[in-house]
Design an enzyme around this catalytic site. Structure first.
Site, PDB file in Angstrom:
ATOM      1  N   ASP A  13       0.340  -1.441  -0.030  1.00 51.60           N
ATOM      2  CA  ASP A  13       0.664   0.081   0.101  1.00 51.60           C
ATOM      3  C   ASP A  13       0.651   1.663  -0.135  1.00 51.60           C
ATOM      4  OD1 ASP A  13      -2.759   0.846   0.207  1.00 51.60           O
ATOM      5  OD2 ASP A  13      -2.667   1.677   2.075  1.00 51.60           O
ATOM      6  N   HIS A  40      -3.890  14.162   1.009  1.00 54.79           N
ATOM      7  CA  HIS A  40      -3.574  13.521   1.863  1.00 54.79           C
ATOM      8  C   HIS A  40      -2.863  13.196   3.074  1.00 54.79           C
ATOM      9  CE1 HIS A  40      -5.233  10.191   3.796  1.00 54.79           C
ATOM     10  NE2 HIS A  40      -4.283   8.889   3.846  1.00 54.79           N
ATOM     11  N   GLU A  79     -10.650   3.956   3.119  1.00 53.48           N
ATOM     12  CA  GLU A  79      -9.751   5.162   3.051  1.00 53.48           C
ATOM     13  C   GLU A  79      -9.931   4.925   1.394  1.00 53.48           C
ATOM     14  OE1 GLU A  79      -5.844   5.838   5.151  1.00 53.48           O
ATOM     15  OE2 GLU A  79      -5.529   3.526   3.648  1.00 53.48           O
ATOM     16  N   GLU A  88      -9.166   4.253  -2.059  1.00 56.49           N
ATOM     17  CA  GLU A  88      -7.856   4.222  -3.057  1.00 56.49           C
ATOM     18  C   GLU A  88      -8.380   3.375  -4.439  1.00 56.49           C
ATOM     19  OE1 GLU A  88      -4.842   2.319  -1.206  1.00 56.49           O
ATOM     20  OE2 GLU A  88      -5.927   2.978   0.890  1.00 56.49           O
ATOM     21  N   ASP A 123      -9.214   0.549   1.974  1.00 61.31           N
ATOM     22  CA  ASP A 123      -8.470   0.633   3.168  1.00 61.31           C
ATOM     23  C   ASP A 123      -8.530   0.353   3.829  1.00 61.31           C
ATOM     24  OD1 ASP A 123      -6.178  -1.474   3.114  1.00 61.31           O
ATOM     25  OD2 ASP A 123      -4.429   0.780   4.269  1.00 61.31           O
ATOM     26  N   ARG A 155      -7.892   4.500  13.067  1.00 61.43           N
ATOM     27  CA  ARG A 155      -7.049   5.449  13.883  1.00 61.43           C
ATOM     28  C   ARG A 155      -7.159   5.678  15.368  1.00 61.43           C
ATOM     29  NH1 ARG A 155      -5.716   6.288   8.375  1.00 61.43           N
ATOM     30  NH2 ARG A 155      -8.040   7.024   7.181  1.00 61.43           N
ATOM     31  N   GLN A 190      -3.604   2.830  15.085  1.00 56.47           N
ATOM     32  CA  GLN A 190      -2.782   3.250  14.442  1.00 56.47           C
ATOM     33  C   GLN A 190      -1.990   4.872  15.192  1.00 56.47           C
ATOM     34  OE1 GLN A 190      -3.877   4.227  11.047  1.00 56.47           O
ATOM     35  NE2 GLN A 190      -1.928   5.510   9.887  1.00 56.47           N
ATOM     36  N   LYS A 227      -4.157  -1.544  10.290  1.00 56.87           N
ATOM     37  CA  LYS A 227      -4.061  -1.710   8.600  1.00 56.87           C
ATOM     38  C   LYS A 227      -4.633  -2.960   8.175  1.00 56.87           C
ATOM     39  CE  LYS A 227      -3.565   2.687   7.633  1.00 56.87           C
ATOM     40  NZ  LYS A 227      -4.413   3.557   6.362  1.00 56.87           N
ATOM     41  N   THR A 231      -8.794  -5.321   3.861  1.00 49.71           N
ATOM     42  CA  THR A 231      -8.802  -4.808   2.162  1.00 49.71           C
ATOM     43  C   THR A 231      -9.655  -5.111   1.395  1.00 49.71           C
ATOM     44  OG1 THR A 231      -6.188  -3.802   2.939  1.00 49.71           O
ATOM     45  CG2 THR A 231      -7.158  -3.937   1.195  1.00 49.71           C
ATOM     46  N   GLU A 279      -9.800  12.626   7.539  1.00 49.22           N
ATOM     47  CA  GLU A 279      -9.356  13.761   6.830  1.00 49.22           C
ATOM     48  C   GLU A 279     -10.911  14.816   6.584  1.00 49.22           C
ATOM     49  OE1 GLU A 279      -6.723  14.527   3.328  1.00 49.22           O
ATOM     50  OE2 GLU A 279      -7.693  11.770   3.119  1.00 49.22           O
TER      51      GLU A 279
END
Length: 402
Positions: free
Chosen positions: A109, A116, A181, A183, A215, A219, A222, A235, A239, A349
């Site tokens: 990834d 971002h 996420e 992607e 993904d 948070r 993380q 993570k 996915t 975000e």
């Protein structure tokens, strides 16, 4: 897989989406309508995944694509005038159970969107210098887990992990900050031998096609674990990818110049002889709360063009050390955010670290992060005058932690 009248499923095989139908390529091959030695010899369309076909390379991919286009032409009688073959080869989409398109050996990834990376830098306290120097010089990435890659419509359990929101000792509990996420992923077709990097000028020939990719992230897990080696458990729990792979040849009509790379000099091994290009693919994320009678709320609209680093640069950088790729290896682009608030590709975000709840179109509901029962859907398409190529959906529902 095709469902039979008892609701059970036949064996998996390879198909092509044609409107509301799936063209079963194993049937077409058995009928002798794909007259390519490599296809007949390998029986690649009778396999459960695309890996064998991916390994055959660009010339074969193109030959098969042209053969299918000819077969589906109104002027070609082989399928048009054979109702029994049509009935066997064209399966209604509603009767098909989709599978992972490839057996993914390795998954990497990346972190390739400038907006971002800039937003995350600011949220993590680097207001004056949100982009680190290495980010400007190379496509930053990390190795993910291929074992937890799941196909669209697979439910995802809220993960547990160590949380430390204050200076108190960490606790083990379900994540309170589950996120999506937005992607795109791309599959490696033909790989490279160990010790032989893929040249940037040939990199596109090694890329089979693209999918939508979510993904999933935790948070708060993380935040505590990522220093100094980056994300791990935050993570690795899921996915999601869309089941339909869109080849780069199919996307060629939507080719556009890539984002100018003006932040720092780019080294020669990442600088192709021809101008860098990408594809104009509109991307969207929607969230549907559980039991809601309203349509899903769109929480993000972005575009593949918002990536600073191209797929070819990611692949070339990954192999510059001599690392070998194999058919079916999967690359994630990283969250694809744009410059507008509406194009922020994750809740981290969009809610600006939890300080700005995102309003949903469901009787005043809002989200900072995802709640149990939320269904997240990624969609994408490339559009030209009267012509659209879609990626289908990449959908998953977040369930309570077990």
């Amino acid at each position: 897989k095709k469902q039979n009248i008892n609701g059970e499923c036949d064996s998996s095989r390879i198909g092509v989406a044609i409107g509301d139908f799936v063209l079963d390529l194993s049937v077409i091959d058995d009928a002798g309508l794909l007259t390519l030695d490599s296809v007949s010899r390998t029986k690649c369309f009778h396999k459960e995944t695309l890996n064998t076909f991916m390994s055959l390379g660009l010339p074969v991919w193109r030959e098969v694509r042209h053969a299918i286009q000819k077969l589906l032409s109104s002027e070609e009688p082989a399928l048009r005038d054979n109702p029994a073959l049509r009935a066997k080869a064209l399966i209604p989409m509603s009767e098909v159970q989709m599978q992972l398109p490839a057996a993914v050996g390795d998954y990497t990834d990346f972190y390739a969107s400038k907006d971002h990376a800039s937003n995350c830098g600011k949220l993590f306290g680097r207001q004056d210098n949100p982009l680190l120097d290495n980010w400007k010089s190379l496509p930053v990435g990390y190795h993910g887990r291929s074992s937890s890659i799941v196909v669209s419509d697979t439910d995802v359990l809220r993960p547990k992990g160590q949380l430390r929101p204050t200076e108190a000792p960490p606790t083990m509990e379900p994540s309170r900050a589950c996120d999506f996420e937005l992607e795109m992923g791309f599959f490696v077709g033909v790989g490279n031998p160990l010790g032989h990097p893929i040249d940037i000028n040939n990199a596109r020939d090694h890329i089979f096609g693209m999918v939508l990719l979510n993904d999933w992230s935790a948070r708060d897990i993380q935040k505590y674990e990522y220093i100094p080696l980056g994300p791990f458990g935050a993570k690795n729990f899921a996915t999601s990818i869309s089941p339909w792979v869109v080849t780069l040849d199919a996307l060629a009509p939507f080719s556009v110049p890539a984002t100018p790379q003006d932040l720092a000099p780019v080294l020669p091994y990442l600088t192709p002889l021809l101008p860098r290009t990408t594809f104009n693919v509109t991307l969207q994320v929607s969230v549907l709360p559980e039991l809601s009678a309203r349509p899903p709320s769109v929480v993000c609209t972005s575009n593949l063009q918002n990536l600073y680093w191209t797929c070819e640069q990611m692949l070339s950088h990954h192999t510059v050390t001599g690392c070998n790729m194999r058919p079916g290896d999967l690359f994630g682009s990283g969250t694809i955010s744009g410059p507008e608030a509406s194009s922020r590709g994750c809740m981290l975000e969009a809610s600006w670290g939890g300080s700005m709840p995102v309003l949903l179109e469901h009787e005043g509901e809002h989200r900072v992060y995802l709640e149990d029962g939320d269904t997240v859907t990624l969609s994408g398409y490339a559009q030209a005058d009267g012509y659209r190529v879609g990626f289908g959906d990449c959908r998953g529902k977040l369930l309570p932690s077990c």
